[in-house]
Scaffold this motif. Structure first.
Motif, PDB file in Angstrom:
ATOM      1  N   SER A   1       0.858  -1.188   0.000  1.00 22.36           N
ATOM      2  CA  SER A   1       0.000   0.000   0.000  1.00 22.36           C
ATOM      3  C   SER A   1       0.888   1.229   0.000  1.00 22.36           C
ATOM      4  N   PHE A   2       0.378   2.268  -0.601  1.00 23.91           N
ATOM      5  CA  PHE A   2       1.110   3.526  -0.683  1.00 23.91           C
ATOM      6  C   PHE A   2       0.415   4.560   0.193  1.00 23.91           C
ATOM      7  N   TYR A   3       1.198   5.393   0.851  1.00 27.70           N
ATOM      8  CA  TYR A   3       0.618   6.470   1.646  1.00 27.70           C
ATOM      9  C   TYR A   3      -0.096   7.439   0.718  1.00 27.70           C
ATOM     10  N   ARG A   4      -1.253   7.922   1.142  1.00 26.23           N
ATOM     11  CA  ARG A   4      -2.011   8.878   0.319  1.00 26.23           C
ATOM     12  C   ARG A   4      -1.196  10.117   0.006  1.00 26.23           C
ATOM     13  N   LYS A   5      -0.495  10.600   1.001  1.00 25.95           N
ATOM     14  CA  LYS A   5       0.298  11.811   0.838  1.00 25.95           C
ATOM     15  C   LYS A   5       1.714  11.542   1.344  1.00 25.95           C
ATOM     16  N   PRO A   6       2.655  11.301   0.421  1.00 21.79           N
ATOM     17  CA  PRO A   6       4.020  11.056   0.883  1.00 21.79           C
ATOM     18  C   PRO A   6       4.637  12.299   1.513  1.00 21.79           C
ATOM     19  N   SER A   7       5.686  12.085   2.263  1.00 19.99           N
ATOM     20  CA  SER A   7       6.420  13.208   2.858  1.00 19.99           C
ATOM     21  C   SER A   7       6.898  14.152   1.767  1.00 19.99           C
ATOM     22  N   GLU A   8       7.222  15.352   2.159  1.00 21.90           N
ATOM     23  CA  GLU A   8       7.544  16.420   1.212  1.00 21.90           C
ATOM     24  C   GLU A   8       8.594  16.049   0.170  1.00 21.90           C
ATOM     25  N   GLU A   9       9.650  15.391   0.554  1.00 22.85           N
ATOM     26  CA  GLU A   9      10.737  15.119  -0.382  1.00 22.85           C
ATOM     27  C   GLU A   9      10.505  13.873  -1.244  1.00 22.85           C
ATOM     28  N   TYR A  10       9.445  13.107  -0.968  1.00 21.65           N
ATOM     29  CA  TYR A  10       9.203  11.852  -1.670  1.00 21.65           C
ATOM     30  C   TYR A  10       8.042  11.957  -2.654  1.00 21.65           C
ATOM     31  N   ILE A  11       8.111  11.129  -3.708  1.00 20.25           N
ATOM     32  CA  ILE A  11       6.985  11.050  -4.638  1.00 20.25           C
ATOM     33  C   ILE A  11       6.139   9.813  -4.352  1.00 20.25           C
TER      34      ILE A  11
END
Length: 110
Positions: A44-54
């Motif tokens: 699963s992927f996070y809905r909103k990644p951290s600022e520096e990540y896509i």
């Protein structure tokens, strides 16, 4: 006690629509084929990644017995190899809890 695989990718440009479709198709294929989906989590992927990540995500491994854990790690590292290939210009990080995986000869391994 639980063990998880964490994965992330970063680069200067965001994920394109075509890349997103490819990533979701790969995740779906591996999620459907995971033999222990009743004992652990799937990709699963996070809905909103951290600022520096896509892209960022995590998968909790089944904690049944050692054989299932090892088989799950091998399975998810194979899945993450396919995801990495779908975003070849990104810089990827993969780790099991705090132990980093290594990118060796076009695949992830521990």
């Amino acid at each position: 006690m639980s063990v998880s695989i964490y994965y992330s990718a970063k680069r200067n440009s965001p994920i394109t629509t075509a890349e997103n479709v490819s990533l979701l198709a790969i995740a779906d294929m591996f999620n459907q084929g995971f033999p222990y989906k009743n004992e652990g989590e799937t990709l699963s992927f996070y809905r909103k990644p951290s600022e520096e990540y896509i892209l960022e995500g995590a998968t909790k491994l089944p904690y049944c017995d050692e054989t299932i854990i090892v088989e799950s790690v091998i399975y998810w590292l194979k899945a993450l190899t396919h995801l990495t290939s779908a975003l070849p210009t990104a810089v990827w990080e993969v780790q099991i809890d705090d132990c980093p995986a290594s990118w060796v000869d076009d695949h992830w391994e521990m």
